[in-house]
Design an enzyme around this catalytic site. Structure first.
Site, PDB file in Angstrom:
ATOM      1  CE  LYS A   7      -4.305  -2.011   0.472  1.00 46.00           C
ATOM      2  NZ  LYS A   7      -5.034  -1.489  -1.074  1.00 46.00           N
ATOM      3  CD  GLU A  46     -10.216   3.934   0.741  1.00 46.86           C
ATOM      4  OE1 GLU A  46     -10.424   5.275   0.174  1.00 46.86           O
ATOM      5  OE2 GLU A  46      -9.247   3.305   0.322  1.00 46.86           O
ATOM      6  CB  SER A  63       0.207  -8.092  -1.296  1.00 49.49           C
ATOM      7  OG  SER A  63      -0.685  -9.068  -0.336  1.00 49.49           O
TER       8      SER A  63
HETATM    9  C1  LIG Z   1      -1.588  -6.889   2.734  1.00 53.04           C
HETATM   10  C2  LIG Z   1      -2.968  -6.958   1.581  1.00 53.04           C
HETATM   11  N1  LIG Z   1      -3.048  -7.531   0.717  1.00 53.04           N
HETATM   12  C3  LIG Z   1      -4.212  -7.559  -0.095  1.00 53.04           C
HETATM   13  C4  LIG Z   1      -5.170  -6.515   0.577  1.00 53.04           C
HETATM   14  C5  LIG Z   1      -6.346  -5.380  -0.618  1.00 53.04           C
HETATM   15  O1  LIG Z   1      -5.927  -4.575  -1.470  1.00 53.04           O
HETATM   16  P1  LIG Z   1      -5.702  -4.625  -3.248  1.00 53.04           P
HETATM   17  O2  LIG Z   1      -6.450  -5.262  -4.465  1.00 53.04           O
HETATM   18  O3  LIG Z   1      -6.057  -3.443  -3.634  1.00 53.04           O
HETATM   19  O4  LIG Z   1      -3.718  -5.175  -3.013  1.00 53.04           O
HETATM   20  C6  LIG Z   1      -5.061  -5.758   1.684  1.00 53.04           C
HETATM   21  C7  LIG Z   1      -6.269  -4.845   1.260  1.00 53.04           C
HETATM   22  O5  LIG Z   1      -5.684  -3.806   2.198  1.00 53.04           O
HETATM   23  C8  LIG Z   1      -4.054  -5.863   2.062  1.00 53.04           C
HETATM   24  O6  LIG Z   1      -3.456  -4.344   3.276  1.00 53.04           O
END
Ligand SMILES: Cc1ncc(COP(=O)(O)O)c(C=O)c1O
Length: 393
Positions: free
Chosen positions: A89, A111, A377
């Site tokens: 993020k 948000e 992620s």
């Molecule tokens: C670690 C992590 N992965 C994935 C996501 C999903 O978001 P996005 O689909 O925008 O990557 C989030 C959302 O808060 C997250 O914290």
């Protein structure tokens, strides 16, 4: 055919800017300026310097040997979990705070669902000395308590969203309401590739650093820029957009998008937007959306706060509709099991969102010489209590 955005802000039939008139000046100001600002050498210099020295990029592309042995294929993990603040993020919030400064904004709203985007926003606001207000669903405040504490420590004001399912969708509604009331001095840092054009494109471009790095790292390790498969979880879709970005139009590279099935796609407690969704408009964008026959948004459910959003970014709606990406829905149970497996096999505690992506290896067989890059992620620190409760640790 390109899977990237058109000049009018559409991915195929999805995207656009379906906004109330009162929001028009804000969105239009951004639309007219974002590409120009991003192209400025001084912007690029500042963005990349912060990504390097503040965020800690490039993140490693790690060959997961034991995981690869277990699933008899070559698995690389793109370690977005090692970023400052613990997820992808921050790539986007660094970009957007620099954008906000150049647009002369001195108040930031955001948000958040899992709290990772809220923390990343509070972080860059502290870094720049700018006021920060974060809207968060009451349910998410309870299940992501450590991130709420972090935001407060970083100087942000966290305002609970009390309507609807009291999760991400409702927090987004509150943030949009705030923006309408504060059109001049405020920039809204949206945390995923959702919202009216130009947000999906702008956020994808800030996250594209992920696939840019994958290309050069894979070239170094495997002698090719192209993996056979890319895997990422999709909430709104920003980490996935970043992972796919530079490969979108290269159809030699297969794309797998992983959604949250919750208790099961047909259980009524799910967030598998592509399977369950129909075309609709949410938060300013035409996309696939979970809704009843008369168009009421269905409340989504997933154990993962970052994935229980009833829509999906328009880029992903188009990848689904065109068949460019394969969409796989993973239940809470399978995600949690795969998350724990990564801990034991590789010594890495993943975020529950990322655990959904990891569960693909139980659902799909890859060839031994396939190169599979999975975007990890985020890290699991924020989810420790959920893991403890789930596994009775
Ligand atoms: C670690 C992590 N992965 C994935 C996501 C999903 O978001 P996005 O689909 O925008 O990557 C989030 C959302 O808060 C997250 O914290």
């Amino acid at each position: 055919m390109s899977y990237n955005i058109s000049e009018k802000g559409y991915y195929g039939e999805f995207g656009g800017a379906y906004i109330p008139e009162m929001l028009y000046p804000n969105v239009e100001e951004l639309r007219q300026n974002y590409l120009k600002i991003m192209a400025e050498p001084s912007f690029q210099e500042e963005f990349h310097a912060l990504l390097k020295d503040y965020v800690g990029r490039p993140t490693p592309l790690y060959f997961a040997k034991r995981l690869s042995e277990k699933y008899n294929t070559k698995i690389y993990l793109k370690r977005e979990d090692l970023n400052h603040t613990g997820a992808h993020k921050i790539n986007n919030t660094i970009g957007q705070i620099l954008m906000a400064k150049r647009l002369g904004k001195n108040r930031i709203i955001a948000e958040t669902g899992a709290g990772q985007h809220g923390v990343a926003t509070a972080t860059v606001c502290a870094l720049m000395g700018i006021e920060c207000i974060v809207y968060m669903g009451e349910i998410d405040i309870a299940r992501q308590a450590p991130n709420v504490a972090r935001m407060k420590m970083l100087g942000a004001t966290v305002i609970p969203a009390l309507s609807g399912s009291r999760t991400l969708k409702d927090a987004t509604n509150e943030a949009i309401r705030d923006w309408i009331n504060n059109p001049v001095d405020t920039h809204y840092i949206i945390g995923s590739v959702v919202g009216p054009h130009p947000y999906p494109d702008m956020v994808a471009k800030f996250q594209a650093v992920v696939s840019e790095e994958i290309k050069s790292q894979l070239l170094e390790k495997e002698g090719t820029e192209n993996p056979d498969y890319l895997i990422a979880c999709v909430g709104g879709g920003s980490n996935a957009a970043g992972t796919y970005y530079h490969y979108l139009d290269n159809e030699d590279v297969n794309i797998i998008a992983v959604e949250a099935a919750g208790l099961g796609v047909d259980s009524g407690e799910s967030a598998a937007t592509s399977v369950l969704g129909k075309e609709g408009i949410i938060h300013g964008s035409k996309t696939l959306l979970m809704q009843t026959n008369d168009g009421q948004i269905t409340e989504p459910y997933s154990i993962s706060a970052g994935l229980d959003y009833p829509g999906v970014g328009p880029m992903h709606a188009n990848l689904y509709k065109t068949g460019r990406a394969e969409f796989i829905a993973i239940t809470d149970k399978d995600a949690m099991t795969s998350g724990l497996e990564l801990c034991k096999l590789e010594g890495i505690i993943p975020a529950i969102e990322s655990s959904h992506a990891l569960a693909v290896f139980e659902h799909k067989t890859f060839q031994p010489d396939d190169i599979v890059v999975l975007n990890l992620s985020g890290r699991g620190d924020k989810d420790l209590q959920n893991y403890i409760d789930y596994f009775k640790l």
